[in-house]
Motif scaffolding. Structure first.
Motif, PDB file in Angstrom:
ATOM      1  N   MET A   1      34.602 -10.879 -17.806  1.00  0.00           N
ATOM      2  CA  MET A   1      34.305 -12.316 -17.901  1.00  0.00           C
ATOM      3  C   MET A   1      33.162 -12.691 -16.958  1.00  0.00           C
ATOM      4  O   MET A   1      33.052 -12.182 -15.853  1.00  0.00           O
ATOM      5  N   PHE A   2      32.324 -13.597 -17.435  1.00  0.00           N
ATOM      6  CA  PHE A   2      31.199 -14.070 -16.633  1.00  0.00           C
ATOM      7  C   PHE A   2      31.675 -14.868 -15.429  1.00  0.00           C
ATOM      8  O   PHE A   2      32.611 -15.656 -15.501  1.00  0.00           O
ATOM      9  N   ARG A   3      30.999 -14.644 -14.292  1.00  0.00           N
ATOM     10  CA  ARG A   3      31.221 -15.428 -13.072  1.00  0.00           C
ATOM     11  C   ARG A   3      29.871 -15.916 -12.570  1.00  0.00           C
ATOM     12  O   ARG A   3      28.863 -15.213 -12.720  1.00  0.00           O
ATOM     13  N   PRO A   4      29.810 -17.091 -11.980  1.00  0.00           N
ATOM     14  CA  PRO A   4      28.526 -17.606 -11.489  1.00  0.00           C
ATOM     15  C   PRO A   4      27.802 -16.638 -10.564  1.00  0.00           C
ATOM     16  O   PRO A   4      26.564 -16.569 -10.572  1.00  0.00           O
ATOM     17  N   GLU A   5      28.559 -15.884  -9.786  1.00  0.00           N
ATOM     18  CA  GLU A   5      27.914 -14.947  -8.857  1.00  0.00           C
ATOM     19  C   GLU A   5      27.268 -13.766  -9.576  1.00  0.00           C
ATOM     20  O   GLU A   5      26.559 -12.955  -8.953  1.00  0.00           O
ATOM     21  N   ASP A   6      27.498 -13.644 -10.880  1.00  0.00           N
ATOM     22  CA  ASP A   6      26.847 -12.590 -11.663  1.00  0.00           C
ATOM     23  C   ASP A   6      25.390 -12.926 -11.987  1.00  0.00           C
ATOM     24  O   ASP A   6      24.651 -12.059 -12.472  1.00  0.00           O
ATOM     25  N   ILE A   7      24.973 -14.156 -11.747  1.00  0.00           N
ATOM     26  CA  ILE A   7      23.586 -14.545 -12.023  1.00  0.00           C
ATOM     27  C   ILE A   7      22.658 -13.878 -11.004  1.00  0.00           C
ATOM     28  O   ILE A   7      22.798 -14.060  -9.800  1.00  0.00           O
ATOM     29  N   LEU A   8      21.718 -13.103 -11.508  1.00  0.00           N
ATOM     30  CA  LEU A   8      20.766 -12.396 -10.650  1.00  0.00           C
ATOM     31  C   LEU A   8      19.475 -13.178 -10.464  1.00  0.00           C
ATOM     32  O   LEU A   8      18.818 -13.068  -9.434  1.00  0.00           O
ATOM     33  N   ASP A  11      15.850 -19.786 -13.590  1.00  0.00           N
ATOM     34  CA  ASP A  11      14.984 -20.942 -13.432  1.00  0.00           C
ATOM     35  C   ASP A  11      15.129 -21.790 -14.690  1.00  0.00           C
ATOM     36  O   ASP A  11      16.090 -21.604 -15.449  1.00  0.00           O
ATOM     37  N   ASN A  12      14.221 -22.690 -14.932  1.00  0.00           N
ATOM     38  CA  ASN A  12      14.354 -23.584 -16.084  1.00  0.00           C
ATOM     39  C   ASN A  12      14.168 -22.886 -17.420  1.00  0.00           C
ATOM     40  O   ASN A  12      14.514 -23.435 -18.466  1.00  0.00           O
ATOM     41  N   HIS A  13      13.612 -21.675 -17.392  1.00  0.00           N
ATOM     42  CA  HIS A  13      13.239 -21.018 -18.638  1.00  0.00           C
ATOM     43  C   HIS A  13      14.052 -19.772 -18.971  1.00  0.00           C
ATOM     44  O   HIS A  13      14.166 -19.411 -20.141  1.00  0.00           O
ATOM     45  N   LEU A  14      14.603 -19.132 -17.969  1.00  0.00           N
ATOM     46  CA  LEU A  14      15.331 -17.890 -18.251  1.00  0.00           C
ATOM     47  C   LEU A  14      16.416 -17.636 -17.224  1.00  0.00           C
ATOM     48  O   LEU A  14      16.494 -18.289 -16.180  1.00  0.00           O
ATOM     49  N   LEU A  15      17.247 -16.675 -17.566  1.00  0.00           N
ATOM     50  CA  LEU A  15      18.401 -16.342 -16.738  1.00  0.00           C
ATOM     51  C   LEU A  15      18.688 -14.856 -16.929  1.00  0.00           C
ATOM     52  O   LEU A  15      18.655 -14.353 -18.056  1.00  0.00           O
ATOM     53  N   VAL A  16      18.966 -14.155 -15.843  1.00  0.00           N
ATOM     54  CA  VAL A  16      19.347 -12.743 -15.904  1.00  0.00           C
ATOM     55  C   VAL A  16      20.721 -12.604 -15.275  1.00  0.00           C
ATOM     56  O   VAL A  16      20.969 -13.094 -14.165  1.00  0.00           O
ATOM     57  N   VAL A  17      21.618 -11.948 -15.990  1.00  0.00           N
ATOM     58  CA  VAL A  17      23.011 -11.805 -15.559  1.00  0.00           C
ATOM     59  C   VAL A  17      23.360 -10.330 -15.405  1.00  0.00           C
ATOM     60  O   VAL A  17      22.885  -9.483 -16.167  1.00  0.00           O
ATOM     61  N   ASN A  18      24.181 -10.022 -14.409  1.00  0.00           N
ATOM     62  CA  ASN A  18      24.693  -8.667 -14.220  1.00  0.00           C
ATOM     63  C   ASN A  18      25.997  -8.543 -15.010  1.00  0.00           C
ATOM     64  O   ASN A  18      27.054  -8.980 -14.574  1.00  0.00           O
ATOM     65  N   LYS A  19      25.902  -7.948 -16.184  1.00  0.00           N
ATOM     66  CA  LYS A  19      27.054  -7.830 -17.080  1.00  0.00           C
ATOM     67  C   LYS A  19      28.040  -6.781 -16.576  1.00  0.00           C
ATOM     68  O   LYS A  19      27.654  -5.733 -16.080  1.00  0.00           O
ATOM     69  N   HIS A  20      29.333  -7.085 -16.740  1.00  0.00           N
ATOM     70  CA  HIS A  20      30.385  -6.115 -16.429  1.00  0.00           C
ATOM     71  C   HIS A  20      30.643  -5.231 -17.648  1.00  0.00           C
ATOM     72  O   HIS A  20      30.538  -5.691 -18.788  1.00  0.00           O
ATOM     73  N   HIS A  59      17.833  -9.506 -25.277  1.00  0.00           N
ATOM     74  CA  HIS A  59      18.205  -8.121 -25.604  1.00  0.00           C
ATOM     75  C   HIS A  59      19.689  -7.934 -25.314  1.00  0.00           C
ATOM     76  O   HIS A  59      20.297  -8.691 -24.560  1.00  0.00           O
ATOM     77  N   ARG A  60      20.264  -6.925 -25.938  1.00  0.00           N
ATOM     78  CA  ARG A  60      21.686  -6.643 -25.759  1.00  0.00           C
ATOM     79  C   ARG A  60      21.871  -5.267 -25.132  1.00  0.00           C
ATOM     80  O   ARG A  60      21.005  -4.402 -25.272  1.00  0.00           O
ATOM     81  N   ILE A  61      23.002  -5.084 -24.468  1.00  0.00           N
ATOM     82  CA  ILE A  61      23.411  -3.744 -24.055  1.00  0.00           C
ATOM     83  C   ILE A  61      24.829  -3.530 -24.562  1.00  0.00           C
ATOM     84  O   ILE A  61      25.574  -4.482 -24.783  1.00  0.00           O
ATOM     85  N   ASP A  62      25.187  -2.279 -24.773  1.00  0.00           N
ATOM     86  CA  ASP A  62      26.480  -1.953 -25.377  1.00  0.00           C
ATOM     87  C   ASP A  62      27.646  -2.474 -24.545  1.00  0.00           C
ATOM     88  O   ASP A  62      27.542  -2.602 -23.322  1.00  0.00           O
ATOM     89  N   ARG A  63      28.738  -2.698 -25.212  1.00  0.00           N
ATOM     90  CA  ARG A  63      29.923  -3.244 -24.541  1.00  0.00           C
ATOM     91  C   ARG A  63      30.379  -2.412 -23.339  1.00  0.00           C
ATOM     92  O   ARG A  63      30.708  -2.989 -22.286  1.00  0.00           O
ATOM     93  N   PRO A  64      30.434  -1.075 -23.413  1.00  0.00           N
ATOM     94  CA  PRO A  64      30.907  -0.314 -22.248  1.00  0.00           C
ATOM     95  C   PRO A  64      29.861  -0.107 -21.158  1.00  0.00           C
ATOM     96  O   PRO A  64      30.131   0.564 -20.163  1.00  0.00           O
ATOM     97  N   VAL A  65      28.666  -0.700 -21.337  1.00  0.00           N
ATOM     98  CA  VAL A  65      27.568  -0.541 -20.380  1.00  0.00           C
ATOM     99  C   VAL A  65      27.501  -1.771 -19.474  1.00  0.00           C
ATOM    100  O   VAL A  65      27.798  -2.888 -19.900  1.00  0.00           O
ATOM    101  N   SER A  66      27.108  -1.575 -18.229  1.00  0.00           N
ATOM    102  CA  SER A  66      26.972  -2.675 -17.273  1.00  0.00           C
ATOM    103  C   SER A  66      25.504  -2.950 -17.001  1.00  0.00           C
ATOM    104  O   SER A  66      24.618  -2.199 -17.404  1.00  0.00           O
ATOM    105  N   GLY A  67      25.245  -4.056 -16.284  1.00  0.00           N
ATOM    106  CA  GLY A  67      23.916  -4.282 -15.761  1.00  0.00           C
ATOM    107  C   GLY A  67      23.166  -5.481 -16.295  1.00  0.00           C
ATOM    108  O   GLY A  67      23.739  -6.371 -16.934  1.00  0.00           O
ATOM    109  N   ALA A  68      21.863  -5.506 -16.012  1.00  0.00           N
ATOM    110  CA  ALA A  68      21.013  -6.668 -16.242  1.00  0.00           C
ATOM    111  C   ALA A  68      20.829  -6.982 -17.721  1.00  0.00           C
ATOM    112  O   ALA A  68      20.459  -6.110 -18.504  1.00  0.00           O
ATOM    113  N   VAL A  69      21.083  -8.247 -18.071  1.00  0.00           N
ATOM    114  CA  VAL A  69      20.852  -8.757 -19.423  1.00  0.00           C
ATOM    115  C   VAL A  69      20.027 -10.033 -19.303  1.00  0.00           C
ATOM    116  O   VAL A  69      20.335 -10.913 -18.493  1.00  0.00           O
ATOM    117  N   LEU A  70      19.002 -10.136 -20.118  1.00  0.00           N
ATOM    118  CA  LEU A  70      18.047 -11.249 -20.055  1.00  0.00           C
ATOM    119  C   LEU A  70      18.338 -12.279 -21.139  1.00  0.00           C
ATOM    120  O   LEU A  70      18.480 -11.931 -22.315  1.00  0.00           O
TER     121      LEU A  70
END
Length: 232
Positions: A1-8, A11-20, A59-70
């Motif tokens: 599940m997403f948590r605010p602290e996952d935001i890497l 800004d007003n135009h984009l967001l990068v999250v560290n996916k579990h 872009h997407r990354i596979d469900r069992p993969v972690s890390g940066a998603v834009l």
């Protein structure tokens, strides 16, 4: 599940999250909650938005993969980022923990990927296949432990399960990836493939951005390799 602290980065135009590992990026037929919807719900409350929240998956990354998603937070950013992705101007670096050390320890892989949709897996072939798509990546070995090797991968194409299939093809299955020949599963059900960083030109401000995702918390092997890189 997403948590605010996952935001890497945001800004007003984009967001990068560290996916579990285990999280879906976008909704699928399973009907399970996905990051896209969770982030929209969070932004709606945090920013007190009265209407629908715009959020585009770049872009997407596979469900069992972690890390940066834009993600894109504006239609202008999404259009420009999609164009950059098609033109290969978004650099995506992955870290993989493999069961064997690649030979040679640094190089490039070129295969032809055939997707088996029924079994949700792909197979890499050395020679072209009528239904195959060319898959290219560069890799280098960053470190070795007792049982696993840290391999850095830079994708040059984006095929279904590309890194997993290509590394398995050269005898280096990813830790925990039973579908591609790993010896055993990981305790969390994920695989040890991590979207380590994304690098690109900001779609509006035109400055270079590099966003790095810390490795999964609580995994001692990942922590060992991350700390090893920090001391090099």
């Amino acid at each position: 599940m997403f948590r605010p602290e996952d935001i890497l980065y945001e800004d007003n135009h984009l967001l990068v999250v560290n996916k579990h590992c285990g999280d879906l990026v976008q909704p699928d037929p399973s009907g399970e909650s996905a990051l896209e919807d969770q982030i929209k719900a969070f932004l709606k409350v945090r920013d007190a938005k009265p209407g629908a929240v715009f959020l585009g998956v770049v872009h997407r990354i596979d469900r069992p993969v972690s890390g940066a998603v834009l993600f894109a937070k504006s239609s202008k950013a999404l259009t420009r980022l999609n164009e950059m992705l098609r033109e290969g101007r978004i650099r995506k670096i992955y870290w993989a923990l493999t069961e064997q050390t690649p030979s040679p320890e640094e190089g490039a892989l070129r295969h032809f990927i055939v997707r088996d949709a029924r079994n949700n897996r792909s197979r890499a072939y050395d020679m072209p296949k009528p239904e195959g798509k060319e898959a290219r990546l560069c890799y280098r070995t960053l470190g070795r432990g007792t049982h696993y090797t840290l391999v850095e991968v830079e994708l040059q194409t984006g095929r279904h399960h590309q890194i997993r299939a290509q590394l398995a093809k050269i005898g280096c299955p990813i830790r925990g990836d039973l579908k591609y020949g790993a010896r055993r599963s990981n305790p969390d059900g994920g695989i040890s493939l991590h979207s380590r960083s994304v690098a690109f030109e900001h779609p509006v401000r035109r400055e270079e951005l590099v966003v790095t995702a810390p490795v999964p918390a609580g995994d001692n092997l990942w922590r060992y390799f991350e700390e090893l890189q920090a001391t090099d």
